[in-house]
Design a protein around this motif. Structure first.
Motif, short mmCIF file in Angstrom:
data_model
loop_
_atom_site.label_atom_id
_atom_site.label_comp_id
_atom_site.label_asym_id
_atom_site.label_seq_id
_atom_site.Cartn_x
_atom_site.Cartn_y
_atom_site.Cartn_z
N ARG A 2 -63.84 35.29 119.37
CA ARG A 2 -64.60 35.31 118.13
C ARG A 2 -66.09 35.46 118.40
O ARG A 2 -66.81 36.07 117.63
N PHE A 5 -67.12 39.24 118.84
CA PHE A 5 -67.21 40.09 117.67
C PHE A 5 -68.07 39.51 116.55
O PHE A 5 -68.25 40.14 115.52
N MET A 6 -68.62 38.31 116.76
CA MET A 6 -69.44 37.69 115.72
C MET A 6 -70.67 38.53 115.36
O MET A 6 -71.00 38.66 114.18
N LEU A 8 -70.87 41.65 115.16
CA LEU A 8 -70.42 42.72 114.27
C LEU A 8 -70.15 42.18 112.87
O LEU A 8 -70.33 42.89 111.89
N ARG A 9 -69.71 40.93 112.78
CA ARG A 9 -69.50 40.33 111.46
C ARG A 9 -70.83 39.99 110.80
O ARG A 9 -70.96 40.05 109.59
N ARG A 10 -71.82 39.62 111.61
CA ARG A 10 -73.16 39.33 111.10
C ARG A 10 -74.05 40.57 111.32
O ARG A 10 -75.15 40.46 111.84
N TYR A 11 -73.58 41.71 110.88
CA TYR A 11 -74.09 43.04 111.25
C TYR A 11 -75.61 43.14 111.24
O TYR A 11 -76.22 43.49 112.23
N ASP A 13 -77.75 40.56 110.03
CA ASP A 13 -78.26 39.24 109.69
C ASP A 13 -79.31 38.85 110.73
O ASP A 13 -78.99 38.47 111.85
N GLU A 22 -72.64 33.91 122.41
CA GLU A 22 -72.49 35.01 121.45
C GLU A 22 -73.19 36.26 121.97
O GLU A 22 -72.63 37.36 121.95
#
Length: 137
Positions: A2, A5-6, A8-11, A13, A22
């Motif tokens: 996780r 890819f975090m 990419l989730r918080r593109y 931010d 991270e």
């Protein structure tokens, strides 16, 4: 996984903080992807070199090397913003301004300076950019 890819989730931010794990796992993901694309491009160059005797070098170049270059360019464009955002959040984790990411543009030494900052431990506890990312995990 996780943590990898975090970013990419918080593109895009640019607020808050990110831990070293991270950043470095995302860096590893990018390194593996670029290495695979480089192998593909190198293989395509070898194939084009071997097939270049037929006189259709342009067609062969477009057929073998073109898709690899397109994938490489797409990967760079897709991951440029998340990589910059995770660097900004790493600076925030150390209670420093995210604008220090611009050190990357200093010729010869800027990237190394940022690399050193990415290795440093963040401030423990809450700082002006938010709560400790490790405490939240």
């Amino acid at each position: 996984m996780r943590w990898m890819f975090m970013p990419l989730r918080r593109y895009v931010d640019f607020t808050g903080r990110s831990c070293r794990k991270e950043f470095w796992l995302f860096f590893l993901l990018q390194f593996i992807a670029v290495a695979l694309l480089a192998v593909w491009l190198f293989r395509a160059l070898i194939i084009v070199g071997q097939l270049g005797d037929t006189g259709h070098v342009v067609d062969e170049f477009a057929g073998y090397l073109g898709p690899g270059l397109q994938w490489f360019a797409a990967f760079v464009l897709v991951t440029m913003l998340p990589f910059t955002a995770v660097q900004v959040r790493r600076f925030h984790d150390q209670d420093m301004s995210g604008w220090l990411v611009l050190l990357n543009f200093v010729p010869a030494v800027g990237g190394f300076i940022v690399l050193v900052f990415m290795c440093l431990k963040g401030t423990s506890g809450e700082n002006r950019y938010g709560p400790d990312p490790l405490a939240a995990a």
